[in-house]
Design a protein around this motif. Structure first.
Motif, PDB file in Angstrom:
ATOM      1  N   GLU A  40      36.117 -49.602 102.703  1.00 36.42           N
ATOM      2  CA  GLU A  40      37.510 -49.383 103.098  1.00 36.42           C
ATOM      3  C   GLU A  40      37.762 -49.936 104.489  1.00 36.42           C
ATOM      4  O   GLU A  40      38.812 -50.555 104.749  1.00 36.42           O
ATOM      5  CB  GLU A  40      37.836 -47.888 103.040  1.00 36.42           C
ATOM      6  CG  GLU A  40      37.904 -47.342 101.615  1.00 36.42           C
ATOM      7  CD  GLU A  40      38.158 -45.840 101.560  1.00 36.42           C
ATOM      8  OE1 GLU A  40      38.869 -45.377 100.646  1.00 36.42           O
ATOM      9  OE2 GLU A  40      37.633 -45.130 102.454  1.00 36.42           O
ATOM     10  N   ASP A  41      36.819 -49.730 105.415  1.00 35.18           N
ATOM     11  CA  ASP A  41      36.965 -50.253 106.778  1.00 35.18           C
ATOM     12  C   ASP A  41      36.996 -51.776 106.765  1.00 35.18           C
ATOM     13  O   ASP A  41      37.773 -52.408 107.502  1.00 35.18           O
ATOM     14  CB  ASP A  41      35.824 -49.758 107.665  1.00 35.18           C
ATOM     15  CG  ASP A  41      35.888 -48.252 107.917  1.00 35.18           C
ATOM     16  OD1 ASP A  41      36.965 -47.664 107.685  1.00 35.18           O
ATOM     17  OD2 ASP A  41      34.864 -47.679 108.328  1.00 35.18           O
ATOM     18  N   GLU A  42      36.138 -52.374 105.943  1.00 33.53           N
ATOM     19  CA  GLU A  42      36.070 -53.836 105.856  1.00 33.53           C
ATOM     20  C   GLU A  42      37.374 -54.412 105.303  1.00 33.53           C
ATOM     21  O   GLU A  42      37.876 -55.440 105.786  1.00 33.53           O
ATOM     22  CB  GLU A  42      34.902 -54.251 104.978  1.00 33.53           C
ATOM     23  CG  GLU A  42      34.747 -55.768 104.820  1.00 33.53           C
ATOM     24  CD  GLU A  42      33.603 -56.144 103.904  1.00 33.53           C
ATOM     25  OE1 GLU A  42      33.573 -57.306 103.447  1.00 33.53           O
ATOM     26  OE2 GLU A  42      32.742 -55.274 103.641  1.00 33.53           O
ATOM     27  N   LEU A  43      37.933 -53.725 104.281  1.00 35.29           N
ATOM     28  CA  LEU A  43      39.163 -54.219 103.663  1.00 35.29           C
ATOM     29  C   LEU A  43      40.410 -53.813 104.438  1.00 35.29           C
ATOM     30  O   LEU A  43      41.486 -54.380 104.250  1.00 35.29           O
ATOM     31  CB  LEU A  43      39.264 -53.682 102.233  1.00 35.29           C
ATOM     32  CG  LEU A  43      38.176 -54.139 101.250  1.00 35.29           C
ATOM     33  CD1 LEU A  43      38.336 -53.427  99.913  1.00 35.29           C
ATOM     34  CD2 LEU A  43      38.215 -55.647 101.051  1.00 35.29           C
ATOM     35  N   GLY A  44      40.272 -52.785 105.267  1.00 39.94           N
ATOM     36  CA  GLY A  44      41.413 -52.300 106.035  1.00 39.94           C
ATOM     37  C   GLY A  44      42.418 -51.550 105.187  1.00 39.94           C
ATOM     38  O   GLY A  44      43.621 -51.569 105.483  1.00 39.94           O
ATOM     39  N   VAL A  45      41.930 -50.852 104.157  1.00 41.87           N
ATOM     40  CA  VAL A  45      42.822 -50.122 103.274  1.00 41.87           C
ATOM     41  C   VAL A  45      42.069 -48.942 102.667  1.00 41.87           C
ATOM     42  O   VAL A  45      40.860 -49.010 102.452  1.00 41.87           O
ATOM     43  CB  VAL A  45      43.369 -51.047 102.151  1.00 41.87           C
ATOM     44  CG1 VAL A  45      42.254 -51.481 101.225  1.00 41.87           C
ATOM     45  CG2 VAL A  45      44.481 -50.371 101.367  1.00 41.87           C
ATOM     46  N   LYS A  46      42.760 -47.852 102.406  1.00 41.02           N
ATOM     47  CA  LYS A  46      42.157 -46.707 101.739  1.00 41.02           C
ATOM     48  C   LYS A  46      42.171 -46.952 100.226  1.00 41.02           C
ATOM     49  O   LYS A  46      43.208 -47.284  99.653  1.00 41.02           O
ATOM     50  CB  LYS A  46      42.941 -45.424 102.057  1.00 41.02           C
ATOM     51  CG  LYS A  46      42.735 -44.916 103.480  1.00 41.02           C
ATOM     52  CD  LYS A  46      41.306 -44.414 103.674  1.00 41.02           C
ATOM     53  CE  LYS A  46      41.110 -43.851 105.075  1.00 41.02           C
ATOM     54  NZ  LYS A  46      39.697 -43.430 105.280  1.00 41.02           N
ATOM     55  N   LEU A  47      41.029 -46.767  99.613  1.00 41.81           N
ATOM     56  CA  LEU A  47      40.924 -46.982  98.171  1.00 41.81           C
ATOM     57  C   LEU A  47      41.203 -45.713  97.376  1.00 41.81           C
ATOM     58  O   LEU A  47      41.652 -45.787  96.234  1.00 41.81           O
ATOM     59  CB  LEU A  47      39.524 -47.505  97.825  1.00 41.81           C
ATOM     60  CG  LEU A  47      39.128 -48.828  98.485  1.00 41.81           C
ATOM     61  CD1 LEU A  47      37.695 -49.195  98.120  1.00 41.81           C
ATOM     62  CD2 LEU A  47      40.090 -49.937  98.085  1.00 41.81           C
ATOM     63  N   GLN A  53      42.981 -33.301  94.402  1.00 43.83           N
ATOM     64  CA  GLN A  53      41.893 -33.121  93.445  1.00 43.83           C
ATOM     65  C   GLN A  53      42.465 -33.104  92.025  1.00 43.83           C
ATOM     66  O   GLN A  53      43.438 -32.386  91.783  1.00 43.83           O
ATOM     67  CB  GLN A  53      41.139 -31.822  93.730  1.00 43.83           C
ATOM     68  CG  GLN A  53      40.364 -31.838  95.041  1.00 43.83           C
ATOM     69  CD  GLN A  53      39.229 -32.855  95.042  1.00 43.83           C
ATOM     70  OE1 GLN A  53      38.670 -33.165  93.979  1.00 43.83           O
ATOM     71  NE2 GLN A  53      38.913 -33.382  96.217  1.00 43.83           N
ATOM     72  N   PRO A  54      41.900 -33.868  91.104  1.00 42.38           N
ATOM     73  CA  PRO A  54      40.773 -34.770  91.339  1.00 42.38           C
ATOM     74  C   PRO A  54      41.164 -35.973  92.189  1.00 42.38           C
ATOM     75  O   PRO A  54      42.346 -36.323  92.278  1.00 42.38           O
ATOM     76  CB  PRO A  54      40.386 -35.206  89.926  1.00 42.38           C
ATOM     77  CG  PRO A  54      41.641 -35.073  89.125  1.00 42.38           C
ATOM     78  CD  PRO A  54      42.361 -33.887  89.692  1.00 42.38           C
ATOM     79  N   VAL A  55      40.157 -36.586  92.823  1.00 42.02           N
ATOM     80  CA  VAL A  55      40.376 -37.754  93.678  1.00 42.02           C
ATOM     81  C   VAL A  55      41.097 -38.834  92.881  1.00 42.02           C
ATOM     82  O   VAL A  55      40.799 -39.063  91.707  1.00 42.02           O
ATOM     83  CB  VAL A  55      39.029 -38.295  94.197  1.00 42.02           C
ATOM     84  CG1 VAL A  55      39.228 -39.596  94.956  1.00 42.02           C
ATOM     85  CG2 VAL A  55      38.358 -37.259  95.080  1.00 42.02           C
ATOM     86  N   CYS A  56      42.047 -39.497  93.510  1.00 42.82           N
ATOM     87  CA  CYS A  56      42.873 -40.485  92.806  1.00 42.82           C
ATOM     88  C   CYS A  56      42.921 -41.793  93.591  1.00 42.82           C
ATOM     89  O   CYS A  56      43.018 -41.773  94.826  1.00 42.82           O
ATOM     90  CB  CYS A  56      44.281 -39.929  92.626  1.00 42.82           C
ATOM     91  SG  CYS A  56      45.358 -40.982  91.632  1.00 42.82           S
ATOM     92  N   PRO A  57      42.835 -42.949  92.929  1.00 42.83           N
ATOM     93  CA  PRO A  57      42.957 -44.221  93.640  1.00 42.83           C
ATOM     94  C   PRO A  57      44.350 -44.377  94.255  1.00 42.83           C
ATOM     95  O   PRO A  57      45.348 -43.933  93.672  1.00 42.83           O
ATOM     96  CB  PRO A  57      42.734 -45.278  92.557  1.00 42.83           C
ATOM     97  CG  PRO A  57      42.073 -44.566  91.445  1.00 42.83           C
ATOM     98  CD  PRO A  57      42.567 -43.161  91.486  1.00 42.83           C
ATOM     99  N   THR A  58      44.411 -44.997  95.410  1.00 45.31           N
ATOM    100  CA  THR A  58      45.698 -45.369  95.992  1.00 45.31           C
ATOM    101  C   THR A  58      46.234 -46.570  95.217  1.00 45.31           C
ATOM    102  O   THR A  58      45.492 -47.199  94.440  1.00 45.31           O
ATOM    103  CB  THR A  58      45.520 -45.749  97.462  1.00 45.31           C
ATOM    104  OG1 THR A  58      44.658 -46.914  97.542  1.00 45.31           O
ATOM    105  CG2 THR A  58      44.908 -44.604  98.268  1.00 45.31           C
ATOM    106  N   PRO A  59      47.496 -46.940  95.375  1.00 52.82           N
ATOM    107  CA  PRO A  59      48.004 -48.133  94.681  1.00 52.82           C
ATOM    108  C   PRO A  59      47.177 -49.378  94.980  1.00 52.82           C
ATOM    109  O   PRO A  59      46.863 -50.152  94.066  1.00 52.82           O
ATOM    110  CB  PRO A  59      49.429 -48.256  95.225  1.00 52.82           C
ATOM    111  CG  PRO A  59      49.826 -46.840  95.541  1.00 52.82           C
ATOM    112  CD  PRO A  59      48.580 -46.198  96.062  1.00 52.82           C
ATOM    113  N   ALA A  60      46.806 -49.570  96.252  1.00 53.12           N
ATOM    114  CA  ALA A  60      45.958 -50.723  96.597  1.00 53.12           C
ATOM    115  C   ALA A  60      44.570 -50.550  95.996  1.00 53.12           C
ATOM    116  O   ALA A  60      43.948 -51.513  95.516  1.00 53.12           O
ATOM    117  CB  ALA A  60      45.861 -50.869  98.107  1.00 53.12           C
ATOM    118  N   GLY A  61      44.073 -49.311  96.020  1.00 50.48           N
ATOM    119  CA  GLY A  61      42.760 -49.036  95.452  1.00 50.48           C
ATOM    120  C   GLY A  61      42.695 -49.347  93.977  1.00 50.48           C
ATOM    121  O   GLY A  61      41.683 -49.858  93.477  1.00 50.48           O
TER     122      GLY A  61
END
Length: 308
Positions: A40-47, A53-61
């Motif tokens: 995530e740090d390398e891409l500069g975006v939260k995945l 809960q449950p954990v869910c992908p962000t739109p970019a993720g």
């Protein structure tokens, strides 16, 4: 970015839980979390949104995960290419089979092929049609045995055999007195059918021209063919079974069988892979074994049968 990180984010997407994903990947949760955080740090975006809960992908993720799945599948093909060049049987082969096919087909060939080819590592998964198609398209399985030809452009099918349907009728049903069954003879209130989502059910409903069924099994959801057969044997209603299942019946059970009147409903049993499938050596062994293990007359569409 590395392959391991992509595998980790796919695992989290599958299990929607970091601890379960870590267990699947056989690493500690801190290790998995740290590697995903680095990505995530390398891409500069939260995945992933970790606040729900449950954990869910962000739109970019979601977009990154979809592309990761493509990358991992293409990467897996490299080993497949090498093994195929050497005609090697090494590696795991993941085969999905419909629950209405597996109990009747697998016992006819699986043990023999395992003894003849001990290097083969075939993993069988029983799955319904929709999740099977999704798993094929995502590269999560290598091949599938289903009951209709694929319609997706990325997939291809090879017919293994044709299998007709039989009625399985309790002795106290009026149909039991007949030599064969017509769709008009069937009262949906006396019928045991699989739950929605099974193509076996859908094919029979189309053939019998039933738009919906008044499910007398409403009190018995998610039944199996074997369970429904036991219900019929106890003197309760009608169900349908595939042709290969009839070869497992005792003489007493065969007395409950009734064929359909012509044209008799049948289904195509189809071997399905992606069009970029590479592992033809293993596929050839399996397809040959399956075709040899079914009765000869089932390998072609016999007169009087109609595929539904």
């Amino acid at each position: 970015m590395n392959i391991q990180q992509l595998e980790y984010i796919l695992a989290v997407d599958t299990y929607r839980h970091f601890a379960k994903a870590a267990e699947h990947c056989r690493v500690t949760q801190p290790t998995l979390s740290m590697m995903i955080q680095k990505l995530e740090d390398e891409l500069g975006v939260k995945l992933f949104d970790r606040n729900i809960q449950p954990v869910c992908p962000t739109p970019a993720g979601r977009k990154v995960i979809d592309q990761a799945r493509v990358v991992l599948y293409q990467t897996s093909l490299i080993k497949d290419i090498v093994n195929e060049e050497e005609q090697s049987l090494k590696g795991t082969f993941r085969l999905a089979v419909l629950p209405t096919i597996a109990p009747y087909l697998l016992p006819r060939f699986f043990q023999q092929i395992s003894e003849k080819h001990p290097d083969l590592d075939i993993r069988i998964l029983e799955m319904q049609t929709a999740p099977t198609m999704k798993a094929l398209l995502n590269g999560e399985i290598d091949a599938a045995i289903i009951a209709n030809s694929p319609t997706e452009m990325q997939l291809q099918g090879d017919i293994l055999y044709y299998e007709q349907f039989y009625a399985y009728v309790a002795r106290n049903e009026s149909v039991f007195k007949k030599d064969m069954v017509r769709s008009a003879d069937i009262s949906d209130e006396r019928l045991w059918l699989l739950d929605e989502g099974h193509c076996f059910r859908d094919q029979l409903m189309r053939f019998c021209q039933m738009e919906k069924v008044k499910l007398r099994q409403a009190a018995y959801r998610l039944g199996s063919l074997e369970t429904f057969m036991r219900m019929v044997e106890s003197g309760n209603g009608i169900t349908f079974i595939p042709e290969l299942a009839t070869y497992q019946l005792s003489d007493q059970q065969k007395e409950l069988l009734r064929p359909f009147a012509i044209p008799r409903p049948a289904r195509e049993i189809v071997w399905v892979t992606r069009k970029d499938f590479i592992r033809h050596t293993i596929a050839g062994i399996l397809i040959e074994s399956i075709k040899k293990c079914v009765p000869k007359e089932m390998r072609t569409l016999q007169a009087g049968l109609r595929v539904v």
